[in-house]
Design a protein around this motif. Structure first.
Motif, mmCIF file in Angstrom:
data_model
loop_
_atom_site.group_PDB
_atom_site.id
_atom_site.type_symbol
_atom_site.label_atom_id
_atom_site.label_comp_id
_atom_site.label_asym_id
_atom_site.label_seq_id
_atom_site.Cartn_x
_atom_site.Cartn_y
_atom_site.Cartn_z
ATOM 1 N N PHE A 29 15.558 79.756 -21.146
ATOM 2 C CA PHE A 29 15.979 78.376 -20.916
ATOM 3 C C PHE A 29 17.432 78.156 -21.308
ATOM 4 N N SER A 30 17.859 78.795 -22.373
ATOM 5 C CA SER A 30 19.260 78.626 -22.765
ATOM 6 C C SER A 30 20.180 79.256 -21.709
ATOM 7 N N ARG A 31 19.797 80.439 -21.180
ATOM 8 C CA ARG A 31 20.598 81.049 -20.113
ATOM 9 C C ARG A 31 20.612 80.174 -18.866
ATOM 10 N N ARG A 32 19.438 79.650 -18.553
ATOM 11 C CA ARG A 32 19.337 78.769 -17.380
ATOM 12 C C ARG A 32 20.180 77.525 -17.568
ATOM 13 N N GLU A 33 20.125 76.977 -18.770
ATOM 14 C CA GLU A 33 20.911 75.782 -19.072
ATOM 15 C C GLU A 33 22.399 76.095 -18.970
ATOM 16 N N ASN A 34 22.802 77.256 -19.476
ATOM 17 C CA ASN A 34 24.211 77.656 -19.401
ATOM 18 C C ASN A 34 24.647 77.836 -17.944
ATOM 19 N N THR B 283 7.523 86.302 -29.864
ATOM 20 C CA THR B 283 8.267 87.025 -28.844
ATOM 21 C C THR B 283 8.376 86.192 -27.581
ATOM 22 N N THR B 284 7.269 85.589 -27.204
ATOM 23 C CA THR B 284 7.255 84.749 -26.018
ATOM 24 C C THR B 284 8.167 83.547 -26.213
ATOM 25 N N THR B 285 8.113 82.977 -27.408
ATOM 26 C CA THR B 285 8.950 81.819 -27.706
ATOM 27 C C THR B 285 10.418 82.214 -27.639
ATOM 28 N N ASN B 286 10.782 83.323 -28.250
ATOM 29 C CA ASN B 286 12.172 83.770 -28.213
ATOM 30 C C ASN B 286 12.597 84.082 -26.775
ATOM 31 N N HIS B 287 11.705 84.745 -26.065
ATOM 32 C CA HIS B 287 12.004 85.072 -24.669
ATOM 33 C C HIS B 287 12.172 83.790 -23.845
ATOM 34 N N ALA B 288 11.288 82.826 -24.051
ATOM 35 C CA ALA B 288 11.356 81.570 -23.315
ATOM 36 C C ALA B 288 12.608 80.794 -23.685
#
Length: 182
Positions: free
Chosen positions: A62-67, A53-58
């Motif tokens: 990060f993908s949102r931040r990267e976008n 869950t933490t991995t998916n959340h992280a």
């Protein structure tokens, strides 16, 4: 989860700005940072379920931040390109306006030079004719004075001759009177 936060606070964070990395390696750097963070999160000792869950959340974070970063970067590039384009168009318009003003100024200069040449040619003719007229007037007045003086000289010569003739007659009359009185 609180143990994860305290563990994350103890470890120094490694941050790289986008300007420090090259554009081609920005995605590789972002992925390696994401991998490091994920490995830190997974090594905290929590269960596999919470780790997933933490991995998916992280990963989603990060993908949102990267976008967001890539969108912001694209927007800045477009704005910069638009600014450069606007500045170029503005400079081009200014250059065209200045070129047209320069051309009209050149045409006015040519017209003024032609007028000046015509005026100078007219003045030379006028000055020449004026000079001739004044010279003619001066020579005519001088000739008149000369003819007047010649007449006066003739009159003087005539008067001298008359005076001499009268002196001679006077002398003759005096001699005749002296002979008669004796």
């Amino acid at each position: 989860m609180s143990s994860q936060l305290s563990h994350n606070k103890d470890q120094p964070r490694i941050r790289k700005s986008l300007s420090d990395s090259s554009p081609t390696s920005s995605t590789a750097t972002t992925k390696s940072l994401r991998h490091e963070r994920l490995s830190r999160l997974s090594s905290t000792g929590s269960s596999d379920v919470s780790n997933d869950t933490t991995t998916n959340h992280a990963e989603s974070y990060f993908s949102r931040r990267e976008n967001r970063l890539s969108a912001r970067k694209k927007a800045e590039e477009e704005t910069a390109n638009n600014d450069y384009k606007k500045m170029y168009e503005k400079a081009l318009a200014t250059n065209q306006r200045l070129k047209s003003r320069l051309e009209t100024s050149k045409q006015e200069l040519v017209m003024i030079q032609e007028q000046l040449q015509r005026a100078q040619k007219g003045r030379k003719g006028e000055c020449g004719s004026n000079m001739l007229e004044t010279e003619k007037k001066e020579s005519w007045s001088l000739k008149k004075k000369i003819s007047d003086m010649e007449e006066q000289v003739k009159v003087k010569a005539d008067l001298k001759m008359e005076n001499q003739r009268l002196k001679d007659e006077n002398g003759a009359l005096i001699r005749v009177i002296t002979k008669l009185s004796k």
